[in-house]
Design a protein around this motif. Sequence first.
Motif, PDB file in Angstrom:
ATOM      1  N   LYS A  28     -36.518  41.239 113.256  1.00  0.00           N
ATOM      2  CA  LYS A  28     -36.143  42.650 113.291  1.00  0.00           C
ATOM      3  C   LYS A  28     -35.321  42.970 114.530  1.00  0.00           C
ATOM      4  CE  LYS A  28     -39.981  44.463 110.520  1.00  0.00           C
ATOM      5  NZ  LYS A  28     -41.159  45.362 110.493  1.00  0.00           N
ATOM      6  N   VAL A  29     -35.663  42.343 115.638  1.00  0.00           N
ATOM      7  CA  VAL A  29     -34.878  42.544 116.864  1.00  0.00           C
ATOM      8  C   VAL A  29     -33.473  41.989 116.668  1.00  0.00           C
ATOM      9  CG1 VAL A  29     -34.645  41.843 119.277  1.00  0.00           C
ATOM     10  CG2 VAL A  29     -36.860  42.598 118.418  1.00  0.00           C
ATOM     11  N   ASP A  30     -33.347  40.792 116.075  1.00  0.00           N
ATOM     12  CA  ASP A  30     -32.026  40.206 115.844  1.00  0.00           C
ATOM     13  C   ASP A  30     -31.202  41.098 114.917  1.00  0.00           C
ATOM     14  OD1 ASP A  30     -32.871  38.117 117.417  1.00  0.00           O
ATOM     15  OD2 ASP A  30     -33.391  36.801 115.737  1.00  0.00           O
ATOM     16  N   SER A  31     -31.827  41.625 113.878  1.00  0.00           N
ATOM     17  CA  SER A  31     -31.117  42.512 112.949  1.00  0.00           C
ATOM     18  C   SER A  31     -30.660  43.790 113.640  1.00  0.00           C
ATOM     19  CB  SER A  31     -32.015  42.841 111.761  1.00  0.00           C
ATOM     20  OG  SER A  31     -31.390  43.763 110.891  1.00  0.00           O
ATOM     21  N   ALA A  32     -31.514  44.334 114.502  1.00  0.00           N
ATOM     22  CA  ALA A  32     -31.158  45.552 115.220  1.00  0.00           C
ATOM     23  C   ALA A  32     -30.029  45.300 116.207  1.00  0.00           C
ATOM     24  CB  ALA A  32     -32.376  46.101 115.939  1.00  0.00           C
ATOM     25  N   GLU A  33     -30.010  44.134 116.823  1.00  0.00           N
ATOM     26  CA  GLU A  33     -28.916  43.800 117.740  1.00  0.00           C
ATOM     27  C   GLU A  33     -27.585  43.687 116.985  1.00  0.00           C
ATOM     28  OE1 GLU A  33     -30.282  40.235 119.562  1.00  0.00           O
ATOM     29  OE2 GLU A  33     -31.373  41.277 121.195  1.00  0.00           O
ATOM     30  N   ALA A  34     -27.627  43.091 115.791  1.00  0.00           N
ATOM     31  CA  ALA A  34     -26.400  42.977 114.988  1.00  0.00           C
ATOM     32  C   ALA A  34     -25.901  44.350 114.547  1.00  0.00           C
ATOM     33  CB  ALA A  34     -26.668  42.093 113.771  1.00  0.00           C
ATOM     34  N   ALA A  35     -26.840  45.221 114.146  1.00  0.00           N
ATOM     35  CA  ALA A  35     -26.462  46.577 113.733  1.00  0.00           C
ATOM     36  C   ALA A  35     -25.861  47.344 114.905  1.00  0.00           C
ATOM     37  CB  ALA A  35     -27.676  47.307 113.181  1.00  0.00           C
ATOM     38  N   LEU A  36     -26.379  47.137 116.084  1.00  0.00           N
ATOM     39  CA  LEU A  36     -25.835  47.802 117.262  1.00  0.00           C
ATOM     40  C   LEU A  36     -24.426  47.293 117.567  1.00  0.00           C
ATOM     41  CD1 LEU A  36     -26.072  49.653 119.701  1.00  0.00           C
ATOM     42  CD2 LEU A  36     -27.237  47.784 120.930  1.00  0.00           C
ATOM     43  N   ALA A  37     -24.225  46.003 117.438  1.00  0.00           N
ATOM     44  CA  ALA A  37     -22.892  45.453 117.688  1.00  0.00           C
ATOM     45  C   ALA A  37     -21.877  46.000 116.686  1.00  0.00           C
ATOM     46  CB  ALA A  37     -22.949  43.928 117.612  1.00  0.00           C
ATOM     47  N   ARG A  38     -22.260  46.106 115.415  1.00  0.00           N
ATOM     48  CA  ARG A  38     -21.362  46.666 114.407  1.00  0.00           C
ATOM     49  C   ARG A  38     -21.048  48.133 114.699  1.00  0.00           C
ATOM     50  NH1 ARG A  38     -24.101  45.291 110.485  1.00  0.00           N
ATOM     51  NH2 ARG A  38     -25.273  47.226 110.100  1.00  0.00           N
ATOM     52  N   ALA A  39     -22.053  48.891 115.093  1.00  0.00           N
ATOM     53  CA  ALA A  39     -21.851  50.309 115.407  1.00  0.00           C
ATOM     54  C   ALA A  39     -20.933  50.478 116.610  1.00  0.00           C
ATOM     55  CB  ALA A  39     -23.195  50.980 115.659  1.00  0.00           C
ATOM     56  N   ARG A  40     -21.094  49.599 117.591  1.00  0.00           N
ATOM     57  CA  ARG A  40     -20.227  49.689 118.761  1.00  0.00           C
ATOM     58  C   ARG A  40     -18.779  49.342 118.412  1.00  0.00           C
ATOM     59  NH1 ARG A  40     -24.213  46.884 123.301  1.00  0.00           N
ATOM     60  NH2 ARG A  40     -25.367  48.810 123.830  1.00  0.00           N
ATOM     61  N   ALA A  41     -18.586  48.388 117.502  1.00  0.00           N
ATOM     62  CA  ALA A  41     -17.230  48.026 117.087  1.00  0.00           C
ATOM     63  C   ALA A  41     -16.558  49.188 116.353  1.00  0.00           C
ATOM     64  CB  ALA A  41     -17.274  46.788 116.195  1.00  0.00           C
ATOM     65  N   VAL A  42     -17.317  49.821 115.477  1.00  0.00           N
ATOM     66  CA  VAL A  42     -16.767  50.971 114.739  1.00  0.00           C
ATOM     67  C   VAL A  42     -16.463  52.112 115.703  1.00  0.00           C
ATOM     68  CG1 VAL A  42     -17.284  52.721 113.007  1.00  0.00           C
ATOM     69  CG2 VAL A  42     -17.909  50.338 112.592  1.00  0.00           C
ATOM     70  N   GLU A  43     -17.328  52.319 116.645  1.00  0.00           N
ATOM     71  CA  GLU A  43     -17.118  53.398 117.618  1.00  0.00           C
ATOM     72  C   GLU A  43     -15.886  53.135 118.460  1.00  0.00           C
ATOM     73  OE1 GLU A  43     -17.189  55.276 121.481  1.00  0.00           O
ATOM     74  OE2 GLU A  43     -17.695  53.159 121.161  1.00  0.00           O
ATOM     75  N   HIS A  44     -15.702  51.888 118.861  1.00  0.00           N
ATOM     76  CA  HIS A  44     -14.520  51.544 119.666  1.00  0.00           C
ATOM     77  C   HIS A  44     -13.235  51.769 118.878  1.00  0.00           C
ATOM     78  CE1 HIS A  44     -12.142  49.591 122.728  1.00  0.00           C
ATOM     79  NE2 HIS A  44     -11.647  48.734 121.814  1.00  0.00           N
ATOM     80  N   SER A  45     -13.247  51.366 117.617  1.00  0.00           N
ATOM     81  CA  SER A  45     -12.047  51.541 116.780  1.00  0.00           C
ATOM     82  C   SER A  45     -11.709  53.021 116.588  1.00  0.00           C
ATOM     83  CB  SER A  45     -12.258  50.862 115.418  1.00  0.00           C
ATOM     84  OG  SER A  45     -11.173  51.121 114.548  1.00  0.00           O
ATOM     85  N   THR A  46     -12.710  53.813 116.282  1.00  0.00           N
ATOM     86  CA  THR A  46     -12.466  55.242 116.066  1.00  0.00           C
ATOM     87  C   THR A  46     -12.080  55.950 117.355  1.00  0.00           C
ATOM     88  OG1 THR A  46     -14.839  55.618 116.289  1.00  0.00           O
ATOM     89  CG2 THR A  46     -13.956  55.410 114.052  1.00  0.00           C
ATOM     90  N   GLN A  47     -12.571  55.461 118.474  1.00  0.00           N
ATOM     91  CA  GLN A  47     -12.187  56.056 119.756  1.00  0.00           C
ATOM     92  C   GLN A  47     -10.688  55.855 120.016  1.00  0.00           C
ATOM     93  OE1 GLN A  47     -14.046  54.306 123.172  1.00  0.00           O
ATOM     94  NE2 GLN A  47     -13.256  55.855 124.602  1.00  0.00           N
ATOM     95  N   LEU A  48     -10.196  54.624 119.770  1.00  0.00           N
ATOM     96  CA  LEU A  48      -8.768  54.352 119.983  1.00  0.00           C
ATOM     97  C   LEU A  48      -7.912  55.186 119.021  1.00  0.00           C
ATOM     98  CD1 LEU A  48      -8.852  50.463 120.449  1.00  0.00           C
ATOM     99  CD2 LEU A  48      -8.662  52.227 122.221  1.00  0.00           C
ATOM    100  N   LYS A  49      -8.391  55.291 117.807  1.00  0.00           N
ATOM    101  CA  LYS A  49      -7.634  56.058 116.813  1.00  0.00           C
ATOM    102  C   LYS A  49      -7.589  57.539 117.178  1.00  0.00           C
ATOM    103  CE  LYS A  49      -7.124  56.319 111.802  1.00  0.00           C
ATOM    104  NZ  LYS A  49      -7.703  55.897 110.503  1.00  0.00           N
TER     105      LYS A  49
END
Length: 400
Positions: A103-124
């Motif tokens: 569950k910790v590994d899954s939560a870390e992956a979900a956080l990484a995906r959310a951060r990637a989406v946030e970074h992309s939308t921030q640049l846009k």
Amino acid sequence: MILNKMRLIPVVMLTCLLLGGCQQETKKAGMAAPGPVEVDVVTVTPQVAELAVELPGRTAAFRVAEVRPQVNGIIKQRLFVEGSEVSAGQLLYQIDPAVYQAKVDSAEAALARARAVEHSTQLKAERYKVLVKTKAVSELDQIEIEATWKQAVADVASAEAALNSARIDLNYTRVTAPISGRIGKTMISEGALVTAQQSTALATIQQLDPLYVDVTQSSMELLKLKKDLSSGAVAGDTAMRREVAIILEDGSQYGETGSLEFSDVTVDQTTGGITLRAIVANPRGELLPGMFVRANIVSGMKADAILVPALSVSRNVKGQAVVMVVNDESNVEVRIIESGRNIGDKVMVNSGLKGGEKVIVAGLQKVKPGVAVHAIERETPVVGMVTGQTEETQAVAKVE
């Protein structure tokens, strides 16, 4: 000749009778005037007495913590010795962490995906902010991309919270000691399934140094003490009354002196008693929770205490306490007294006697009221700390 001898016989017999009567009169004259009876007396002297109540009670652990799991799982290891001392934070049980690690590994992956989406939308969003000035994009598009970026930021925060929750659950697979103390027997063995917040504790930890001593005092005795303190009949000192001496079941005194922590504000309706709690050091672990002990709690000082030997006190037909005293005319007099607590081999007299009076302590069976006696003063040793008992409680006095 025979006639003369016969005449002498009555004369001899009369002479013998007269001599025998004289001897009997001499004996009666010697017994008619006996001297005064000798009795042992003690002269009553007011003394300074340190009063304390001796109350029964039981020991209780200073802290008690029941160890329970906070997550579900299988117990993989037990990492302590039953009955040993454990420290706060020490690992006691290990629950299988595999599921929670995933569950910790899954939560870390979900956080990484959310951060990637946030970074992309921030640049846009930053790009749209420049383009809207040249009318390359509409203001509506710029507002929508700003909203998308803020949503992505929120998704990152949510993913971080989920990761923290997963890490907490993973950490809960390590069941640690909440307090320092002595741990009891384990109720769960390796391989057992446990559930979060289950009713059965895995083990119990008790802090035994220091230790509580809970005793019960009669509410009537407490009220009497308060009246004596307020009237000045008993002098009290707060620091003095906080000291508590512990007496063990075998009658020996415990080596450490405790202190009175508090007195309960509620009277037990079934017993009519008030709970007093003392705290005492237990560095060697001699005391265990649940042991029966007696606590000597100093209650005050009585400056003019009257103490008489217990063997001098008797009861009359009405049940009143009485003593025999020798008055100024050396005659025996019965005195009714109000007896208080027993202090060792002595009785405290609340009323009925005053300083300087002589109380008979030996030879009581030879005298009665009004008889003249010869009083012999008995030496009374100085009394140290002694233990006695009242009708409802036990008492201790220190006479200086």
